[in-house]
Motif scaffolding. Sequence first.
Motif, PDB file in Angstrom:
ATOM      1  N   GLY A  36     -50.624 -23.878  48.221  1.00 21.81           N
ATOM      2  CA  GLY A  36     -50.473 -22.725  47.003  1.00 21.81           C
ATOM      3  C   GLY A  36     -50.267 -23.095  45.655  1.00 21.81           C
ATOM      4  N   LEU A  37     -49.581 -24.395  45.528  1.00 19.78           N
ATOM      5  CA  LEU A  37     -49.050 -24.690  44.294  1.00 19.78           C
ATOM      6  C   LEU A  37     -50.249 -25.539  43.699  1.00 19.78           C
ATOM      7  N   ARG A  38     -51.066 -26.362  44.561  1.00 16.39           N
ATOM      8  CA  ARG A  38     -52.190 -26.736  44.182  1.00 16.39           C
ATOM      9  C   ARG A  38     -53.407 -25.737  43.602  1.00 16.39           C
ATOM     10  N   ALA A  39     -53.584 -24.685  44.606  1.00 16.57           N
ATOM     11  CA  ALA A  39     -54.348 -23.544  44.111  1.00 16.57           C
ATOM     12  C   ALA A  39     -53.932 -22.990  42.702  1.00 16.57           C
ATOM     13  N   ALA A  40     -52.721 -22.789  42.387  1.00 19.25           N
ATOM     14  CA  ALA A  40     -52.304 -22.435  41.133  1.00 19.25           C
ATOM     15  C   ALA A  40     -52.787 -23.242  40.038  1.00 19.25           C
ATOM     16  N   LEU A  41     -52.466 -24.391  40.053  1.00 19.70           N
ATOM     17  CA  LEU A  41     -52.945 -25.450  39.095  1.00 19.70           C
ATOM     18  C   LEU A  41     -54.224 -25.567  39.125  1.00 19.70           C
ATOM     19  N   ASP A  42     -55.341 -25.379  40.157  1.00 19.14           N
ATOM     20  CA  ASP A  42     -56.764 -25.291  40.144  1.00 19.14           C
ATOM     21  C   ASP A  42     -57.283 -24.265  39.091  1.00 19.14           C
ATOM     22  N   GLN A  43     -56.574 -23.174  39.523  1.00 21.65           N
ATOM     23  CA  GLN A  43     -56.947 -21.861  38.944  1.00 21.65           C
ATOM     24  C   GLN A  43     -56.706 -22.176  37.421  1.00 21.65           C
ATOM     25  N   GLY A  44     -55.617 -22.938  36.911  1.00 23.34           N
ATOM     26  CA  GLY A  44     -55.243 -22.975  35.657  1.00 23.34           C
ATOM     27  C   GLY A  44     -56.359 -23.744  34.942  1.00 23.34           C
ATOM     28  N   ILE A  45     -56.846 -24.681  35.873  1.00 18.45           N
ATOM     29  CA  ILE A  45     -57.961 -25.608  35.019  1.00 18.45           C
ATOM     30  C   ILE A  45     -59.240 -24.716  35.047  1.00 18.45           C
ATOM     31  N   ASP A  46     -59.647 -23.961  35.988  1.00 17.82           N
ATOM     32  CA  ASP A  46     -60.588 -23.129  36.117  1.00 17.82           C
ATOM     33  C   ASP A  46     -60.720 -22.317  35.101  1.00 17.82           C
ATOM     34  N   LYS A  47     -59.532 -21.366  34.964  1.00 19.39           N
ATOM     35  CA  LYS A  47     -59.617 -20.308  33.975  1.00 19.39           C
ATOM     36  C   LYS A  47     -58.987 -20.561  32.754  1.00 19.39           C
ATOM     37  N   GLN A  48     -58.204 -21.649  32.474  1.00 16.43           N
ATOM     38  CA  GLN A  48     -57.438 -21.825  31.124  1.00 16.43           C
ATOM     39  C   GLN A  48     -58.263 -22.994  30.559  1.00 16.43           C
ATOM     40  N   VAL A  49     -58.107 -24.055  31.164  1.00 18.99           N
ATOM     41  CA  VAL A  49     -58.444 -25.461  30.592  1.00 18.99           C
ATOM     42  C   VAL A  49     -60.152 -25.402  30.066  1.00 18.99           C
ATOM     43  N   THR A  50     -61.023 -24.743  30.766  1.00 18.48           N
ATOM     44  CA  THR A  50     -62.302 -24.443  30.581  1.00 18.48           C
ATOM     45  C   THR A  50     -62.478 -23.780  29.130  1.00 18.48           C
ATOM     46  N   LYS A  51     -61.465 -23.014  28.687  1.00 18.03           N
ATOM     47  CA  LYS A  51     -61.569 -22.252  27.526  1.00 18.03           C
ATOM     48  C   LYS A  51     -61.476 -23.718  26.350  1.00 18.03           C
ATOM     49  N   LEU A  52     -60.874 -24.462  26.709  1.00 19.21           N
ATOM     50  CA  LEU A  52     -60.585 -25.681  25.647  1.00 19.21           C
ATOM     51  C   LEU A  52     -62.121 -26.252  25.337  1.00 19.21           C
ATOM     52  N   THR A  53     -62.802 -26.168  26.207  1.00 15.96           N
ATOM     53  CA  THR A  53     -64.272 -27.014  26.043  1.00 15.96           C
ATOM     54  C   THR A  53     -65.038 -26.278  25.339  1.00 15.96           C
ATOM     55  N   GLN A  54     -64.918 -24.848  24.791  1.00 16.27           N
ATOM     56  CA  GLN A  54     -65.717 -24.249  23.964  1.00 16.27           C
ATOM     57  C   GLN A  54     -65.522 -24.684  22.620  1.00 16.27           C
ATOM     58  N   THR A  55     -66.437 -24.104  21.759  1.00 16.97           N
ATOM     59  CA  THR A  55     -66.368 -24.559  20.461  1.00 16.97           C
ATOM     60  C   THR A  55     -65.188 -23.793  19.697  1.00 16.97           C
ATOM     61  N   ASP A  56     -64.180 -24.610  19.182  1.00 14.06           N
ATOM     62  CA  ASP A  56     -63.071 -23.930  18.583  1.00 14.06           C
ATOM     63  C   ASP A  56     -62.104 -23.597  19.627  1.00 14.06           C
ATOM     64  N   GLY A  57     -62.143 -24.070  20.889  1.00 21.42           N
ATOM     65  CA  GLY A  57     -61.273 -24.159  22.138  1.00 21.42           C
ATOM     66  C   GLY A  57     -59.926 -24.541  21.783  1.00 21.42           C
ATOM     67  N   PHE A  58     -59.694 -25.771  20.902  1.00 24.33           N
ATOM     68  CA  PHE A  58     -58.618 -26.031  20.467  1.00 24.33           C
ATOM     69  C   PHE A  58     -58.321 -25.732  18.976  1.00 24.33           C
ATOM     70  N   TYR A  59     -59.543 -25.740  18.049  1.00 20.15           N
ATOM     71  CA  TYR A  59     -59.421 -25.568  16.889  1.00 20.15           C
ATOM     72  C   TYR A  59     -58.880 -24.046  16.370  1.00 20.15           C
ATOM     73  N   LYS A  60     -59.076 -23.282  17.041  1.00 16.90           N
ATOM     74  CA  LYS A  60     -58.663 -21.695  16.915  1.00 16.90           C
ATOM     75  C   LYS A  60     -57.671 -21.331  17.802  1.00 16.90           C
ATOM     76  N   ASN A  61     -56.985 -22.118  18.523  1.00 16.05           N
ATOM     77  CA  ASN A  61     -56.260 -21.852  19.613  1.00 16.05           C
ATOM     78  C   ASN A  61     -54.669 -22.319  19.171  1.00 16.05           C
ATOM     79  N   ASP A  62     -53.957 -21.526  18.675  1.00 15.63           N
ATOM     80  CA  ASP A  62     -52.538 -21.853  18.189  1.00 15.63           C
ATOM     81  C   ASP A  62     -51.772 -22.537  19.092  1.00 15.63           C
ATOM     82  N   LEU A  63     -51.744 -22.262  20.256  1.00 16.59           N
ATOM     83  CA  LEU A  63     -51.043 -22.938  21.372  1.00 16.59           C
ATOM     84  C   LEU A  63     -51.385 -24.440  21.399  1.00 16.59           C
ATOM     85  N   VAL A  64     -52.596 -24.892  21.121  1.00 16.51           N
ATOM     86  CA  VAL A  64     -53.032 -26.200  21.181  1.00 16.51           C
ATOM     87  C   VAL A  64     -53.596 -27.090  20.128  1.00 16.51           C
TER      88      VAL A  64
END
Length: 235
Positions: free
Chosen positions: A42-70
């Motif tokens: 379950g913990l691995r599944a949660a981390l996988d979901q984090g990659i799939d749902k949140q980390v993929t946002k970082l790969t978009q244009t401005d994924g880092f640049y316009k995200n104040d968290l990162v």
Amino acid sequence: MIKKYFLFLLVINFMSCAELQEVVNQLPESTTGISNTQIAEGLRAALDQGIDKQVTKLTQTDGFYKNDLVKILLPEELQKVDKALRDIGLSSLADEGLKVLNRAAEDAVSTATPIFINAVKGITFADAKNILLGNDDAATRYLAGRTESALYTEFHPVINNSFKKVGADQIWSNLINKYNNIPFTSNVNPDLTDYVTEEALKGVYKMIAVEEKDIRTKYTSRTTDLLKQVFALQD
């Protein structure tokens, strides 16, 4: 029966904490029927979901640049470069220098996503129950502590390639040369690849932690039966 009960209490009373914990560890699983292995899944599944749902946002244009968290800001050594260039009218070049650092991270994370997925698959949760019942980012911090060094080694050349791909190496070479040619300034020669690699990794872990917190605190974020079953234990 009563005598046996009092005898049991007497034995418990003289046991050390370590001995008592050993007895507890050997007791059967709770009535939930969820094993340590299932919790780890379950913990691995949660981390996988984090990659799939949140980390993929970082790969978009401005994924880092316009995200104040990162968003990757300039290291302290380069803040004086930024200020000096703006003071002589090169603000647009300074802005572009900051942007391309983030562009390199966005491109690199897109290329390196399988690295993070494999890291999650390979992680062993030795104490899954305590991690499950820990802080909102306990699984992410556990992952970071056991993978960050190895991921840095794999991620560094990806960042290096992305620097070339987005032109960050040329832009920063130009920026630093201009700064170094300004009278009365001390020359700088920062390792930007190293810096952006570290900052990009921090950003990846931070976004995984965002999703882990959502799964822990919002039932609607538990998108599978396994996540619902496992994280119900910490509600």
